[in-house]
Write a protein that holds these residues in place. Structure first.
Motif, PDB file in Angstrom:
ATOM      1  N   SER A 113       0.841  -1.193   0.000  1.00  0.00           N
ATOM      2  CA  SER A 113       0.000   0.000   0.000  1.00  0.00           C
ATOM      3  C   SER A 113       0.875   1.242   0.000  1.00  0.00           C
ATOM      4  O   SER A 113       1.835   1.345   0.773  1.00  0.00           O
ATOM      5  N   GLY A 114       0.555   2.174  -0.879  1.00  0.00           N
ATOM      6  CA  GLY A 114       1.303   3.419  -0.953  1.00  0.00           C
ATOM      7  C   GLY A 114       2.479   3.386  -1.899  1.00  0.00           C
ATOM      8  O   GLY A 114       3.136   4.410  -2.100  1.00  0.00           O
ATOM      9  N   THR A 115       2.768   2.234  -2.471  1.00  0.00           N
ATOM     10  CA  THR A 115       3.881   2.141  -3.424  1.00  0.00           C
ATOM     11  C   THR A 115       3.439   2.691  -4.779  1.00  0.00           C
ATOM     12  O   THR A 115       2.560   2.138  -5.429  1.00  0.00           O
ATOM     13  N   ALA A 116       4.050   3.773  -5.174  1.00  0.00           N
ATOM     14  CA  ALA A 116       3.679   4.442  -6.417  1.00  0.00           C
ATOM     15  C   ALA A 116       4.518   3.908  -7.578  1.00  0.00           C
ATOM     16  O   ALA A 116       5.501   3.194  -7.387  1.00  0.00           O
ATOM     17  N   ASP A 117       4.107   4.277  -8.797  1.00  0.00           N
ATOM     18  CA  ASP A 117       4.935   3.982  -9.954  1.00  0.00           C
ATOM     19  C   ASP A 117       6.289   4.671  -9.779  1.00  0.00           C
ATOM     20  O   ASP A 117       6.363   5.792  -9.289  1.00  0.00           O
ATOM     21  N   GLY A 118       7.340   4.004 -10.178  1.00  0.00           N
ATOM     22  CA  GLY A 118       8.659   4.596 -10.029  1.00  0.00           C
ATOM     23  C   GLY A 118       9.755   3.567 -10.242  1.00  0.00           C
ATOM     24  O   GLY A 118       9.542   2.528 -10.857  1.00  0.00           O
ATOM     25  N   LYS A 119      10.927   3.867  -9.732  1.00  0.00           N
ATOM     26  CA  LYS A 119      12.086   2.985  -9.850  1.00  0.00           C
ATOM     27  C   LYS A 119      12.343   2.314  -8.507  1.00  0.00           C
ATOM     28  O   LYS A 119      12.318   2.977  -7.470  1.00  0.00           O
ATOM     29  N   TYR A 120      12.624   1.008  -8.544  1.00  0.00           N
ATOM     30  CA  TYR A 120      12.805   0.264  -7.302  1.00  0.00           C
ATOM     31  C   TYR A 120      13.973  -0.701  -7.422  1.00  0.00           C
ATOM     32  O   TYR A 120      14.326  -1.143  -8.508  1.00  0.00           O
ATOM     33  N   THR A 121      14.550  -1.001  -6.281  1.00  0.00           N
ATOM     34  CA  THR A 121      15.639  -1.958  -6.181  1.00  0.00           C
ATOM     35  C   THR A 121      15.095  -3.249  -5.585  1.00  0.00           C
ATOM     36  O   THR A 121      14.484  -3.223  -4.517  1.00  0.00           O
ATOM     37  N   ILE A 122      15.317  -4.363  -6.285  1.00  0.00           N
ATOM     38  CA  ILE A 122      14.809  -5.652  -5.811  1.00  0.00           C
ATOM     39  C   ILE A 122      15.914  -6.692  -5.922  1.00  0.00           C
ATOM     40  O   ILE A 122      16.604  -6.770  -6.946  1.00  0.00           O
ATOM     41  N   GLY A 123      16.094  -7.464  -4.878  1.00  0.00           N
ATOM     42  CA  GLY A 123      17.086  -8.528  -4.872  1.00  0.00           C
ATOM     43  C   GLY A 123      16.462  -9.870  -4.555  1.00  0.00           C
ATOM     44  O   GLY A 123      15.389  -9.943  -3.950  1.00  0.00           O
ATOM     45  N   LEU A 124      17.133 -10.916  -4.946  1.00  0.00           N
ATOM     46  CA  LEU A 124      16.753 -12.298  -4.634  1.00  0.00           C
ATOM     47  C   LEU A 124      17.893 -12.892  -3.812  1.00  0.00           C
ATOM     48  O   LEU A 124      19.004 -13.071  -4.312  1.00  0.00           O
TER      49      LEU A 124
END
Length: 311
Positions: A113-124
């Protein structure tokens, strides 16, 4: 850092770097001998509210991994990770050197909730289930997808053994081949003979320009193709000294050039979509060089990159 922006839905790909806690040989070997693959057909992970994908693993160490788990690293998204129902020995990951095979996790990402369109960092992050602080590796989604965009070929491109700069200026470049070194276990090191392969494509053909400072007798480049991680792998060999092709579809052509070779492969003969998996390996006399590895798995689609051909 590399990221892709959200447009409409969510396009996720990022670079995520952490320092691994290396306690013994298993964790050291994971650097080069634990392959991680996120296989998305068009090379883009899009999400509106949530999306699912598979994370494939392949163990080529000199031993099994007794307990391996996966978690998603992201403050903006919740991740749910479930081992495949076909992974009968989970969380045990058997080495392919003793009959083990690729296994996978099903992963679902859900936007918080609250996460807008944009750039994000994701790791596995892959870790020891018996001690979460013992990490095998953390990889970026972008790195695990391994996407290589391939530009359109210039009109009139020719495979004639006389490559023109204008034909290859915008080509996708594949380089950084490795070779194995054997100590207590197998590790990768930079190849001792440089190999550079450039790709362009049009509606009919995939074109490649192979360059190297030295071509030897018994010097062969192998191209491995697959539609996806579960598909059958097709191999095409080309002799870098003579241009002789083996396993190529009708209409393929190779012409020896100065310090290299030009290659044309009809896409229809490959029977692949315009986004497909590929790996490259070079057998130069007794030495094996490979683009994506380790060397023990050059023909396994889990280690392949994905070429995405321009429309």
């Amino acid at each position: 850092m590399m990221s892709f922006r959200l447009i409409g839905g969510l396009l996720l790909a990022s670079t995520f770097v952490v320092s691994a806690h290396l306690c013994n040989d298993v964790f050291v070997q994971a650097r080069d001998n634990l392959a991680v693959k996120v296989d998305i057909r068009d090379g883009q992970l899009r999400i509106n509210k949530e999306a699912s994908f598979r994370v494939y693993l392949l163990n080529t160490m000199d031993r099994d991994i007794v307990d391996i788990r996966l978690e998603v690293i992201s403050p903006e998204f919740d991740g749910r990770v479930t081992p495949s129902t076909d992974w009968k020995g989970f969380p045990h990951l058997k080495t392919s050197l003793k009959g083990g095979k690729k296994e996978f996790f099903d992963v679902m990402l859900k936007r918080k909730s609250g996460t807008a369109d944009g750039k994000y960092t994701i790791g596995l992050r892959l870790f020891n289930g018996k001690d979460r602080d013992m990490e095998f590796k953390t990889v970026a989604i972008a790195d695990a997808m391994g996407v290589v965009p391939v530009p359109r070929a210039t009109p009139g491109i020719k495979v004639d053994g006389a490559p023109q700069r204008a034909e290859w200026t915008t080509a996708a470049l594949v380089s950084g081949f490795s070779m194995n070194t054997k100590r207590e276990y197998t590790e990768n090191k930079p190849a001792d003979c440089e190999t550079r392969v450039r790709f362009v494509a049009d509606d009919q053909n995939l074109y490649a320009l192979v360059t190297t400072p030295s071509v030897a007798d018994n010097d062969r480049l192998s191209l491995y193709f697959a539609a996806d991680t579960e598909a059958t792998v097709r191999r095409i060999d080309v002799d870098l000294k003579t241009g002789t092709l083996t396993g190529a579809p009708d209409g393929a052509a190779a012409m020896v050039a100065e310090k290299g070779l030009e290659l044309c492969i009809p896409l229809r003969g490959l029977n692949l979509p315009r986004s497909f998996l590929i790996n490259l390996a070079r057998q130069r006399q007794k030495e094996l060089y490979f683009w994506r590895g380790p060397g023990a798995a050059i023909d396994n689609a889990v280690v392949f990159a994905r070429l995405v051909l321009a429309d």
